[in-house]
Design a protein around this motif. Structure first.
Motif, short mmCIF file in Angstrom:
data_model
loop_
_atom_site.label_atom_id
_atom_site.label_comp_id
_atom_site.label_asym_id
_atom_site.label_seq_id
_atom_site.Cartn_x
_atom_site.Cartn_y
_atom_site.Cartn_z
N ALA A 1 0.83 -1.20 0.00
CA ALA A 1 0.00 0.00 0.00
C ALA A 1 0.87 1.26 0.00
O ALA A 1 0.61 2.21 -0.74
CB ALA A 1 -0.93 -0.01 1.22
N ALA A 2 1.93 1.23 0.79
CA ALA A 2 2.81 2.40 0.85
C ALA A 2 3.51 2.61 -0.49
O ALA A 2 3.66 3.75 -0.97
CB ALA A 2 3.84 2.22 1.96
N LEU A 3 3.94 1.51 -1.11
CA LEU A 3 4.60 1.63 -2.41
C LEU A 3 3.64 2.18 -3.46
O LEU A 3 4.01 2.98 -4.32
CB LEU A 3 5.14 0.26 -2.85
CG LEU A 3 6.36 -0.25 -2.10
CD1 LEU A 3 6.70 -1.67 -2.54
CD2 LEU A 3 7.57 0.66 -2.34
N ARG A 4 2.40 1.72 -3.39
CA ARG A 4 1.40 2.19 -4.36
C ARG A 4 1.24 3.71 -4.28
O ARG A 4 1.11 4.38 -5.30
CB ARG A 4 0.06 1.51 -4.09
CG ARG A 4 -0.92 1.66 -5.23
CD ARG A 4 -0.44 0.81 -6.39
NE ARG A 4 -1.14 1.04 -7.65
CZ ARG A 4 -0.72 1.86 -8.61
NH1 ARG A 4 0.36 2.60 -8.43
NH2 ARG A 4 -1.36 1.95 -9.74
N ARG A 5 1.24 4.22 -3.07
CA ARG A 5 1.10 5.67 -2.91
C ARG A 5 2.33 6.41 -3.41
O ARG A 5 2.24 7.54 -3.88
CB ARG A 5 0.85 6.02 -1.44
CG ARG A 5 -0.60 5.85 -1.00
CD ARG A 5 -0.91 6.69 0.22
NE ARG A 5 -0.03 6.39 1.34
CZ ARG A 5 -0.16 5.34 2.14
NH1 ARG A 5 -1.13 4.46 1.93
NH2 ARG A 5 0.68 5.14 3.12
N ALA A 6 3.50 5.73 -3.32
CA ALA A 6 4.72 6.38 -3.79
C ALA A 6 4.82 6.37 -5.31
O ALA A 6 5.62 7.10 -5.89
CB ALA A 6 5.94 5.67 -3.19
N LEU A 7 4.00 5.53 -5.95
CA LEU A 7 4.07 5.38 -7.41
C LEU A 7 2.69 5.56 -8.03
O LEU A 7 2.17 4.65 -8.70
CB LEU A 7 4.62 3.97 -7.74
CG LEU A 7 6.02 3.67 -7.23
CD1 LEU A 7 6.26 2.17 -7.18
CD2 LEU A 7 7.07 4.34 -8.12
N ASP B 1 1.56 7.08 -10.55
CA ASP B 1 1.38 7.12 -12.00
C ASP B 1 1.62 5.77 -12.68
O ASP B 1 1.40 5.63 -13.88
CB ASP B 1 2.33 8.16 -12.62
CG ASP B 1 1.98 9.56 -12.12
OD1 ASP B 1 0.79 9.78 -11.82
OD2 ASP B 1 2.88 10.41 -12.03
N LEU B 2 2.10 4.81 -11.93
CA LEU B 2 2.38 3.49 -12.51
C LEU B 2 1.05 2.76 -12.73
O LEU B 2 0.22 2.68 -11.83
CB LEU B 2 3.26 2.71 -11.53
CG LEU B 2 4.10 1.56 -12.08
CD1 LEU B 2 5.07 2.07 -13.14
CD2 LEU B 2 4.88 0.91 -10.94
N PRO B 3 0.84 2.22 -13.94
CA PRO B 3 -0.40 1.46 -14.16
C PRO B 3 -0.52 0.32 -13.16
O PRO B 3 0.49 -0.29 -12.78
CB PRO B 3 -0.22 0.92 -15.59
CG PRO B 3 0.77 1.82 -16.23
CD PRO B 3 1.68 2.30 -15.13
N GLU B 4 -1.74 0.03 -12.78
CA GLU B 4 -1.97 -0.95 -11.72
C GLU B 4 -1.31 -2.31 -12.01
O GLU B 4 -0.63 -2.87 -11.16
CB GLU B 4 -3.48 -1.13 -11.51
CG GLU B 4 -3.86 -2.15 -10.45
CD GLU B 4 -3.52 -1.69 -9.03
OE1 GLU B 4 -3.07 -0.55 -8.86
OE2 GLU B 4 -3.69 -2.50 -8.10
N PHE C 1 11.37 -0.36 -9.79
CA PHE C 1 10.04 0.23 -9.58
C PHE C 1 9.90 1.55 -10.34
O PHE C 1 8.82 1.88 -10.84
CB PHE C 1 9.81 0.49 -8.08
CG PHE C 1 9.08 -0.61 -7.39
CD1 PHE C 1 7.78 -0.94 -7.75
CD2 PHE C 1 9.69 -1.33 -6.37
CE1 PHE C 1 7.10 -1.97 -7.11
CE2 PHE C 1 9.01 -2.36 -5.73
CZ PHE C 1 7.72 -2.68 -6.10
N LEU C 2 10.97 2.31 -10.40
CA LEU C 2 10.90 3.65 -11.00
C LEU C 2 11.18 3.63 -12.50
O LEU C 2 11.17 4.68 -13.15
CB LEU C 2 11.89 4.57 -10.28
CG LEU C 2 11.57 4.79 -8.79
CD1 LEU C 2 12.73 5.47 -8.07
CD2 LEU C 2 10.29 5.62 -8.63
N ALA C 3 11.42 2.46 -13.06
CA ALA C 3 11.76 2.38 -14.49
C ALA C 3 10.57 2.83 -15.33
O ALA C 3 9.42 2.68 -14.93
CB ALA C 3 12.14 0.94 -14.84
N PRO C 4 10.86 3.38 -16.53
CA PRO C 4 9.76 3.69 -17.44
C PRO C 4 9.05 2.41 -17.84
O PRO C 4 9.67 1.35 -17.90
CB PRO C 4 10.48 4.32 -18.64
CG PRO C 4 11.89 3.87 -18.54
CD PRO C 4 12.17 3.71 -17.08
N VAL C 5 7.77 2.52 -18.10
CA VAL C 5 7.00 1.32 -18.45
C VAL C 5 7.36 0.87 -19.86
O VAL C 5 7.29 1.65 -20.80
CB VAL C 5 5.49 1.61 -18.34
CG1 VAL C 5 4.69 0.37 -18.76
CG2 VAL C 5 5.12 2.01 -16.93
#
Lengths: 209, 209
Positions: free
Chosen positions: B135-141, B143-146, B195-199
């Motif tokens: 949950a914490a990671l989701r909030r940090a990211l 813009d990342l598609p689910e 985690f921070l890589a471009p999609v």
DNA sequence: GTCTATACTGAGATAGAC
DNA sequence: GTCTATCTCAGTATAGAC
């Protein structure tokens, strides 16, 4: 009959994929294959060696394809380094394609890894490919300190093994599964970014506790 | 004696760490602990439940510390998202610190993961922390598609489990091992970059959302 | 409540007859 | 090559002694 061995292999592959290695007894295999208990030990020697043959007969073509792709990439590069992405594709795509084509194979591989049975003959066989892949990655990342490279290769191996073999829905219910090809492409993006990340400074003292 | 239970737990922890779960028989444990065979089933119920208690008595404080760190980070952020690096540190550092302090614990955990024994009570216990971390990671990211996020969380889990539990020297002989703390710091750099890589574009897909 | 002795079932492995 | 019979060892269950 000479196809006793084949019947054993096919039945073992199916049952191990369905129930796992530890949960599949030789007596279940012989019962469904319609052969005698002692025939397993005659043809394979032990339950573990039976697993080895189940794995190897499917893994051999995958590993051959991996090496062929690496050969091609390195030939095309003509002495220059092959990119991280390309090396990872050569390593992972052959497995993904087989996984999508033969779900039973990936089920067995998954059981093998998740039950911690990567040792002996099978491990040695995969290490031929592993060595080639690591060497190619090393050339693609000449500026990465050696220790950092070795650790990142280690992290990649973990993500890879887990990705191929553990269904994400077990950890995160609701995750759509999709094809292996798709998940491998996502994995390549993740791992490549990890390899190319700037080197983090290692702190020397203890944390704030 | 009342410490029969403790003797069983201590001996089981040592033997499982040294030889693995499957390779450690209850008869070996009772022999070295100097207790009776039936006492294991009296105190624990089964071999599997014995393993659960071996794990839990060490995992409980680690997980408590993880949750405490997350609480602190989120309180400090005051509603804003905590960074990926910080979340990963809260998840991994408590384990690394215990691993460096008590090598026997990490040996058991490693056996547990490498033998595929993360299920039942132990799994449920870790999932409390896992849910908080994801949950914490989701909030940090945001813009990342689910789907991409879920897969990357999956990759992280694999790299994590493998890193904590498999000695890299087995895969790559010559790798210097160092402290768990150090390897975890390297892992955080690797995973955070992933985690921070471009999609990456998925080549041939039908997305099952 | 604890611990002991012993028995039960099913596992992988093996020897020897055919 | 195949099969029967048997061996050892595993985890488990229980009856009964303190």
């Amino acid at each position: 009959m000479i196809d006793t061995k084949q019947k054993i292999l096919d039945t073992a592959e199916r049952l191990i994929g369905e129930r796992g290695y530890a949960a599949t007894s030789l007596r279940q295999i012989i019962s469904e294959a319609g052969v005698n208990l002692a025939s397993i030990h005659y043809h394979f020697g032990s339950k573990e060696e039976l697993l080895d043959e189940v794995i190897l007969r499917k893994a051999v073509p995958v590993n051959a394809e991996r090496l062929a792709r690496l050969d091609r990439l390195e030939a095309d590069a003509g002495g220059a380094a092959v990119s991280v992405d390309q090396v990872l594709e050569a390593l992972l795509m052959p497995m993904a394609e087989v996984a999508d084509r033969e779900p039973r194979f990936v089920a067995v591989m998954g059981r093998m890894i998740s039950e911690g049975l990567i040792h002996g003959i099978a491990e040695k066989h995969f290490q031929v490919v592993t060595a080639r892949v690591f060497a190619a990655l090393r050339r693609a990342l000449p500026d990465l300190p050696e220790q950092e490279f070795l650790w990142r290769a280690h992290f990649m191996t973990g993500a890879m093994a887990y990705t191929m073999c553990v269904s994400p829905s077990r950890v995160l219910p609701g995750t759509p599964v999709g094809s292996y090809r798709e998940r491998i492409e996502r994995l390549i993006g993740f791992v490549a970014a990890g390899f190319l990340a700037p080197v983090r400074e290692i702190s020397q003292v203890e944390t704030t506790k």
